[in-house]
Design a protein around this motif. Structure first.
Motif, short mmCIF file in Angstrom:
data_model
loop_
_atom_site.label_atom_id
_atom_site.label_comp_id
_atom_site.label_asym_id
_atom_site.label_seq_id
_atom_site.Cartn_x
_atom_site.Cartn_y
_atom_site.Cartn_z
N PHE A 96 44.86 48.78 -87.36
CA PHE A 96 44.89 47.70 -88.36
C PHE A 96 44.63 46.37 -87.65
O PHE A 96 44.78 46.27 -86.43
N ASP A 97 44.27 45.42 -88.45
CA ASP A 97 43.99 44.08 -87.97
C ASP A 97 45.07 43.57 -86.99
O ASP A 97 44.77 43.17 -85.87
N ALA A 98 46.31 43.68 -87.44
CA ALA A 98 47.42 43.16 -86.64
C ALA A 98 47.58 43.95 -85.35
O ALA A 98 47.83 43.38 -84.29
N ARG A 110 44.98 42.99 -82.76
CA ARG A 110 45.30 41.73 -82.07
C ARG A 110 46.39 41.94 -81.03
O ARG A 110 46.34 41.34 -79.95
N LEU A 158 51.09 35.53 -82.25
CA LEU A 158 51.01 36.22 -83.55
C LEU A 158 52.10 35.76 -84.52
O LEU A 158 52.05 36.05 -85.70
N VAL A 217 56.06 47.83 -83.60
CA VAL A 217 54.62 48.11 -83.49
C VAL A 217 54.31 48.78 -82.15
O VAL A 217 53.54 49.74 -82.08
#
Lengths: 610, 119
Positions: B7-9, B12, B36, B46
């Motif tokens: 995913f995007d997050a 990153r 972030l 995460v």
């Protein structure tokens, strides 16, 4: 359970009042169609106020004067005590039907009418609905919170703007520290407008107002009009937010702003759920039109609208003045409109009960003090404390003697559906009646009035009929002597003598009783207050004639469940047997026990129990 | 291959690891907060998930990546072509090059890539 019903009936009352106001606001909103939306957004405050505040201030300018002429201002809190006691200490001469508050099933217990059953059912359904909606929304709140947990800063220098690929529309989220959340990949063309819009939301605390409004909506979920109001309110909120952005950034951005709205348009969210504040929320067409047509109003136009809105708010929020000021109609001292308007199925509705009590006449020199409501357990009761400030009240035509309090109590039984017991207590600065008190139970009143008094509260005609009936029963006899017991005795004596006058040719006591219904009703209505005289007449002995037979019938009617099974031969022997019976149970138990269980029978020992 | 889907997050976050590895997990949490805006708990959640999927590794509070940036990029671009261009590279190139001109150097490089792919 009872407090639930209290809360529910208050909520229903508020909902009703708010509905009138809401209709007014919706109407005015139509007139303000072309005006900046911030004005109609402000107007919803009035509805919000009505939905959350049971009381208000009164004003001649209240619009509700038009629709609700007999609304009451709220009870002053200091006049009210909610008692959580299991039992009220009944006065010695209290008449408590011992079956009350027993373990009978709810419906069988007296004082529970179909109406209050309906109220109970209604309040449960309402509570269940509130719970379901609340849980639903708390869950969806956490669902969103989970989705945006991993949102990342758009720019390390802007600590309140996040983006994430988990959402599809920009919104503001968070109560303590509201943050703007953007779906990933918003184009740089739209970004400044989205941020400007969401920033205005944060500045105006919309992120708090919307959930607060939704919470109130949940409480009033049963009122479809409020769902409409909420939808319209959110519309006005978004549109006035759009307008603020245009005002801040200038007319030149209108086209780009409208394009951004279109680009980010989203589907309408679920109807049952509060949605977070979204930039491209629903009704895009209307919002785009609004943005295009928006002109900053000229200064004086804006001022004029503000003044009008302020006046409207006062009109919506104020309660109408009632009572003498608006020429409240009274009927032989009773404010009948007010009585009907405050009819309530439930003792716990404090403001209504107080309004009822205060819509009834009182003798000169007597003032109402604290009112206590017994709502936590059966028997549901009202205890009214009175203060006597001057002695003339006691001897006045319509004073304690004139039984105005009994009349008022009976009316309360008619107008408060589930009240089972009413206690009257006096504090007397003149000293004569200090601590004097008595109680009335519904079953007793139903015997006296020969039926369910609640039937009299259907309409104004019925109510007046009842007041007439009470007045004839409690016709004043014009006493001058201050001694209560003597007065009661005189009253019984007068009635009894009158009953004995006709029809002279009959020997059947019932012919005499039937010929004088008013006098009979008077004695029965006096209830245990008539007993000391009747017992004292029997105590003289030799009551074997017509008088004796009448007295036996009356005594036994009043004693009701406290009577004994006994077939008398000459009336006097019933009295002797009854006295013997009371004496025996007194010896066996104790005087206190008998006072508790035979509050009327115990009067046979003479002595002025009052 | 599916577990390379980020995913995007997550991308990153993993980018920070690629940049700084081997990195102490406390330091990583600090960097995540700074860049972030993540709470420490979010960072660790995460991180744990990515370790479970075999993308990162956390041994004795030192975080390293098990999957390199190029592999993730390869996966991403492949799934993009799969999803949007029926897996057809020419279709993708046509769309990509629409109204866009290449420099001689870029064209030269592309030729070389294609020739290598044929063999």
């Amino acid at each position: 359970m009872n407090s639930l019903m209290t809360v529910f009936s208050t909520v229903v009352d508020m909902s009703m009042t708010a509905s009138y106001v809401a209709l007014g606001v919706i109407l005015i909103r139509l007139l303000l169609k072309r005006a900046p939306k911030v004005f109609s957004y402000l107007l919803w405050l009035a509805v919000f106020f009505r939905l959350t505040c049971p009381g208000s201030f009164t004003s001649v300018f209240s619009f509700l004067n038009v629709v609700k002429p007999a609304m009451q201002p709220d009870a002053l809190p200091e006049t009210l005590v909610m008692t959580g006691l299991e039992n009220i200490n009944y006065a010695i001469n209290g008449t408590v039907n011992s079956s009350v508050g027993s373990t009978l099933p709810l419906v069988a217990a007296m004082g529970v009418s179909p109406l209050s059953m309906l109220m109970l059912l209604g309040s449960m359904v309402w509570m269940a609905g509130v719970m379901v909606l609340l849980i639903w929304n708390i869950l969806s709140y956490f669902k969103i919170a989970g989705k945006i947990k991993t949102a990342t800063l758009l720019d390390a220098s802007l600590s309140h703007i996040y983006e994430t690929d988990q959402i599809s529309t920009p919104f503001v989220f968070g109560f303590r520290r509201p943050r703007i959340y953007l779906p990933a990949g918003i184009s740089s063309r739209e970004l400044p407008y989205v941020l400007a819009h969401e920033t205005v939301h944060i500045q105006r605390s919309d992120y708090l107002i919307k959930p607060a409004a939704f919470l109130v909506l949940i409480i009033h979920w049963f009122n479809p009009l409020m769902w409409l109001c909420f939808t319209l309110m959110v519309k006005d909120m978004e549109m006035s937010c759009d307008e603020t952005v245009i005002r801040n950034k200038g007319q030149g951005i209108k086209a780009d702003y409208a394009n951004s709205l279109l680009a980010l348009a989203v589907q309408k969210n679920s109807f049952w759920q509060a949605t977070p504040l979204a930039f491209g929320e629903n009704n895009i067409k209307e919002r785009i039109k609004n943005v295009i047509h928006y002109r900053k109003p000229r200064f004086w136009v804006g001022t004029a609208i503000i003044i009008v809105i302020a006046a409207l708010m006062i009109g919506f929020i104020a309660n109408p003045i009632n009572g003498a000021a608006t020429g409240q109609k009274t009927y032989s001292g009773y404010a009948v409109d007010k009585l009907l308007a405050n009819k309530t199925p439930y003792v716990g509705n404090a403001s209504k009960v107080i309004a009822l009590i205060d819509a009834m006449p009182l003798p000169e020199g007597v003032v109402r003090d604290k009112v206590e409501l017994q709502t936590s357990a059966e028997p549901y009761g009202i205890t009214i404390n009175y203060r006597i400030n001057n002695a003339s009240a006691i001897t006045a035509e319509d004073g304690i003697i004139g039984n105005v309090f009994d009349r008022n109590a009976i009316l309360l039984f008619a107008l408060v559906d589930n009240v089972q017991i009413i206690n009257i207590r006096f504090a007397d600065s003149t000293g004569q009646l200090e601590g004097y008190s008595w109680s009335k139970s519904r079953s007793r009143i139903e015997q006296v009035m020969q039926g369910d008094v609640r039937l009299y509260s259907d309409n104004i005609g019925k109510l007046k009929e009842m007041i007439d009936r009470l007045n004839s029963v409690y016709a004043s006899y014009g006493y001058t002597d201050g001694n209560i017991v003597a007065n009661n005795a005189d009253q019984v004596k007068n009635c009894l003598e009158k009953i004995m006058t006709s029809p002279m040719d009959s020997s059947n006591p019932y012919d005499y009783l039937n010929a004088h219904p008013t006098e009979v009703e008077t004695i029965i209505a006096m209830d245990e207050k008539a007993l000391p005289y009747l017992f004292s007449e029997f105590a003289k002995g030799g009551q074997t004639g017509l008088k004796g037979s009448l007295m036996e019938i009356l005594c036994r009617k009043i004693l009701g469940s406290e009577d004994i099974k006994y077939a008398s031969t000459n009336h006097q022997d019933w009295y002797d047997a009854y006295k013997k019976h009371i004496q025996e149970i007194t010896d066996k138990n104790s005087l206190v026990w008998v006072q508790d269980h035979y509050p009327k029978g115990v009067l046979i020992f003479g002595g002025e129990q009052n | 291959m599916e577990n390379y889907k980020l995913f995007d997050a997550e991308y990153r976050f993993v980018s920070i690891v690629w940049e700084k590895e081997p990195v102490n997990s406390t330091e990583l949490a600090r960097l995540s907060l700074e860049r972030l805006g993540w709470k420490k708990s979010t960072t660790y959640t995460v991180l744990r998930k990515l370790c479970e999927r075999g993308i990162l590794d956390n041994a004795d509070a030192v975080v390293t990546s098990l999957v390199k940036k190029e592999e993730v990029q390869k996966y991403e671009s492949q799934s993009l072509i799969e999803k949007n261009f029926d897996g057809s590279l020419p279709q993708f190139l046509t769309a990509f090059l629409d109204r866009k001109t290449l420099t001689a150097k870029e064209a030269e490089e592309l030729k070389r890539i294609i020739e290598e792919a044929i063999q």
